[in-house]
Design an enzyme around this catalytic site. Structure first.
Site, PDB file in Angstrom:
ATOM      1  N   ARG A  83      -3.258  13.252 -35.193  1.00 23.49           N
ATOM      2  CA  ARG A  83      -4.386  13.268 -36.124  1.00 23.49           C
ATOM      3  C   ARG A  83      -5.425  12.215 -35.758  1.00 23.49           C
ATOM      4  O   ARG A  83      -6.616  12.480 -35.765  1.00 23.49           O
ATOM      5  CB  ARG A  83      -3.906  13.050 -37.565  1.00 23.49           C
ATOM      6  CG  ARG A  83      -3.344  14.312 -38.199  1.00 23.49           C
ATOM      7  CD  ARG A  83      -2.715  14.030 -39.540  1.00 23.49           C
ATOM      8  NE  ARG A  83      -1.834  12.871 -39.460  1.00 23.49           N
ATOM      9  CZ  ARG A  83      -2.126  11.680 -39.906  1.00 23.49           C
ATOM     10  NH1 ARG A  83      -3.264  11.462 -40.517  1.00 23.49           N
ATOM     11  NH2 ARG A  83      -1.268  10.699 -39.773  1.00 23.49           N
ATOM     12  N   THR A  84      -4.970  11.021 -35.437  1.00 23.67           N
ATOM     13  CA  THR A  84      -5.918   9.964 -35.100  1.00 23.67           C
ATOM     14  C   THR A  84      -6.684  10.322 -33.826  1.00 23.67           C
ATOM     15  O   THR A  84      -7.899  10.144 -33.738  1.00 23.67           O
ATOM     16  CB  THR A  84      -5.176   8.627 -34.924  1.00 23.67           C
ATOM     17  OG1 THR A  84      -4.433   8.364 -36.110  1.00 23.67           O
ATOM     18  CG2 THR A  84      -6.140   7.490 -34.674  1.00 23.67           C
ATOM     19  N   LYS A 103       4.986   4.818 -15.243  1.00 16.61           N
ATOM     20  CA  LYS A 103       5.405   4.257 -13.948  1.00 16.61           C
ATOM     21  C   LYS A 103       5.392   2.731 -13.974  1.00 16.61           C
ATOM     22  O   LYS A 103       5.513   2.090 -12.941  1.00 16.61           O
ATOM     23  CB  LYS A 103       4.475   4.753 -12.833  1.00 16.61           C
ATOM     24  CG  LYS A 103       4.515   6.259 -12.651  1.00 16.61           C
ATOM     25  CD  LYS A 103       3.552   6.704 -11.550  1.00 16.61           C
ATOM     26  CE  LYS A 103       3.227   8.191 -11.640  1.00 16.61           C
ATOM     27  NZ  LYS A 103       1.771   8.431 -11.689  1.00 16.61           N
ATOM     28  N   ARG A 115      -4.332   3.579 -28.590  1.00 19.64           N
ATOM     29  CA  ARG A 115      -3.181   3.478 -29.473  1.00 19.64           C
ATOM     30  C   ARG A 115      -2.001   3.026 -28.638  1.00 19.64           C
ATOM     31  O   ARG A 115      -1.804   3.534 -27.527  1.00 19.64           O
ATOM     32  CB  ARG A 115      -2.873   4.856 -30.068  1.00 19.64           C
ATOM     33  CG  ARG A 115      -1.624   4.868 -30.906  1.00 19.64           C
ATOM     34  CD  ARG A 115      -1.982   5.267 -32.259  1.00 19.64           C
ATOM     35  NE  ARG A 115      -0.879   5.439 -33.152  1.00 19.64           N
ATOM     36  CZ  ARG A 115      -1.083   5.559 -34.450  1.00 19.64           C
ATOM     37  NH1 ARG A 115      -2.310   5.517 -34.942  1.00 19.64           N
ATOM     38  NH2 ARG A 115      -0.081   5.709 -35.263  1.00 19.64           N
ATOM     39  N   HIS A 152      -4.688  -1.221 -37.857  1.00 21.89           N
ATOM     40  CA  HIS A 152      -5.197   0.141 -37.687  1.00 21.89           C
ATOM     41  C   HIS A 152      -6.546   0.182 -38.400  1.00 21.89           C
ATOM     42  O   HIS A 152      -6.689   0.800 -39.443  1.00 21.89           O
ATOM     43  CB  HIS A 152      -4.197   1.139 -38.287  1.00 21.89           C
ATOM     44  CG  HIS A 152      -4.474   2.575 -37.932  1.00 21.89           C
ATOM     45  ND1 HIS A 152      -5.464   2.950 -37.062  1.00 21.89           N
ATOM     46  CD2 HIS A 152      -3.879   3.720 -38.345  1.00 21.89           C
ATOM     47  CE1 HIS A 152      -5.453   4.273 -36.953  1.00 21.89           C
ATOM     48  NE2 HIS A 152      -4.514   4.755 -37.724  1.00 21.89           N
TER      49      HIS A 152
END
Ligand SMILES: [Zn+2]
Lengths: 139, 305
Positions: free
Chosen positions: B51-52, B80, B101, B129
């Site tokens: 959603r974000t 990696k 994020r 956030h």
């Protein structure tokens, strides 16, 4: 007890009694080749008891570390057996690569090459917080 | 304003500007449809949050820009073993602005140390956030018209809920807002927020365990989830969980113009039957997320119409 006075070097004076080992470790004095004397519980007219560290070399000192551990410390610079400079330390705004964040979820825990950085967030209570995750540092 | 890592990076004036810009975008979307032409947003999602991410991407597309990025660490070089800093440095060569994020707290701070382009924190673990908080603020502002003269209730897990902590500290900048904190004893608002935010600013607040008794006074109700894993024992969880579920019965005693918010996703803390109630604003809230992100992208890229 008598410790030879140093010819060229640094004397950390007025250390609150009992704090000298912490300073020894944080400054990395254990890695030095020159002689280092730690004097614990020296008598002091102002403080009753104090610790003193004598370093027989003009090393580069991180004054921020000293200010963080104990802002009452004075730094005496000795040349040819004479006191040439006396510095007072103060509580630093920022500590870089001094403390390690204890929060396991902090990015500095999973990427240990990152520069650790703590900022003074409460001068009155002398609280530092991790610049990355805001976790407060408790001594 | 160069990056947005924490809502505290913004002055009250900057928050007000962002909200005013978002409200203008809502009113005149066509005016803004080409503002970000030929600009690129990189969405670096080291953990999934669909959603974000969609909200950021829709925001950039509606500004006429384009988007690139990855939606989970497995599909990125992070799998990696590449550091956040290296990934961000490389991406700064392609994109004009980054929304990131990451599951680790403080990862965006590591990013801005090396980034040559603005970085937006789209969530860093349980830490910050800020675009969620801006979304909440925009929704409250649209519903109430101003940040004053209302009573807001926060219900659920107030101890661990970062969206609650962040919204409380943002609203604490304004005067004329009354706070009601509704939670089980063991999930009360942390004392440092009570002391440093509420008491220090002399803000009127009460703490209660009963949603039912608090609801008639509220103008805004911010619901959060009470998670099973937060309880010490199963019996307490079962005893308490229904107390903090909002349903039509509890809403009977609420004001007719109450505004019900939830950061989503919801599990069961708001009964589905409430969705039909005109006081349910949580889907509008999610939609507002796109508009405040549009405003934020414009501000950080220093673009205007
Ligand atoms: Zn940290």
């Amino acid at each position: 007890m008598k410790i030879d006075s140093i010819q060229n070097g640094i004397v950390l004076d007025h250390i609150k009694a009992g704090r000298s080992m912490e300073i020894y470790k944080l400054l990395g004095l254990d890695r030095l080749d020159c002689s280092v004397a730690i004097i614990k519980n020296a008598r002091s007219t102002q403080m009753g008891k104090k610790d003193i560290i004598k370093i027989a070399d003009r090393i580069d000192l991180n004054l921020d570390v000293l200010g963080f551990v104990d802002p009452g410390i004075t730094v005496d610079i000795i040349e040819d057996g004479k006191l040439v400079q006396k510095k007072h330390v103060q509580l630093p705004e920022k500590l870089v690569n001094v403390l390690k964040c204890k929060n396991p979820r902090c990015i500095t825990s999973s990427e240990p090459h990152l520069r650790s950085m703590f900022v003074l967030t409460d001068r009155e209570k002398r609280v530092y917080s991790c610049a990355y995750c805001d976790t407060r540092y408790h001594r | 304003m160069r990056n947005l890592l924490n809502i505290t990076d913004l002055s009250t004036g900057e928050i007000d500007e962002l909200i005013a810009l978002a409200e203008d975008i809502i009113a005149h979307p066509e005016t803004y449809q080409d503002v970000c032409r030929r600009k690129k947003l990189a969405t670096l999602f080291f953990e999934p949050s669909t959603r974000t991410r969609l909200s950021f991407e829709a925001a950039m597309l509606d500004l006429g820009g384009s988007v690139l990025g990855f939606s989970e660490a497995q599909s990125s070089s992070a799998a990696k073993g590449e550091t956040v800093g290296d990934t961000v440095r490389v991406v700064c060569g392609y994109a004009d602005i980054i929304a990131m994020r990451h599951p680790k707290e403080g990862a965006p701070f590591a990013a801005v140390q090396v980034a040559s382009k603005p970085v937006i924190n789209a969530g860093d673990g349980g830490h910050n956030h800020p675009t969620q908080t801006l979304t909440d603020l925009l929704t409250i502002h649209r519903e109430r018209g101003a940040f004053r003269d209302f009573t807001i209730g926060f219900c659920g897990d107030l101890k661990f809920g970062r969206t609650v902590h962040s919204l409380v500290s943002a609203l604490a900048r304004y005067t004329g807002i009354r706070f009601v904190f509704i939670s089980p004893e063991e999930l009360r608002l942390p004392r440092y927020i009570v002391d440093n935010t509420l008491k220090r600013n002399n803000l009127p607040y009460i703490e209660t365990t009963s949603l039912e008794s608090a609801i008639p006074d509220l103008d805004v109700l911010y619901m959060t989830r009470v998670q099973r894993e937060r309880f010490f024992n199963e019996a307490d969880y079962i005893r308490l969980k229904d107390t903090y579920i909002l349903d039509c019965d509890k809403l009977e005693r609420a004001k007719p113009d109450l505004c019900i918010l939830h950061p989503l996703p919801r599990v069961n803390e708001i009964a589905v039957e409430v969705d039909e109630d005109p006081r349910a604003k949580y889907f509008e809230q999610a939609a507002n997320g796109k508009f405040i992100r549009m405003a934020l992208i414009m501000k950080l890229l220093e673009l205007s119409v």
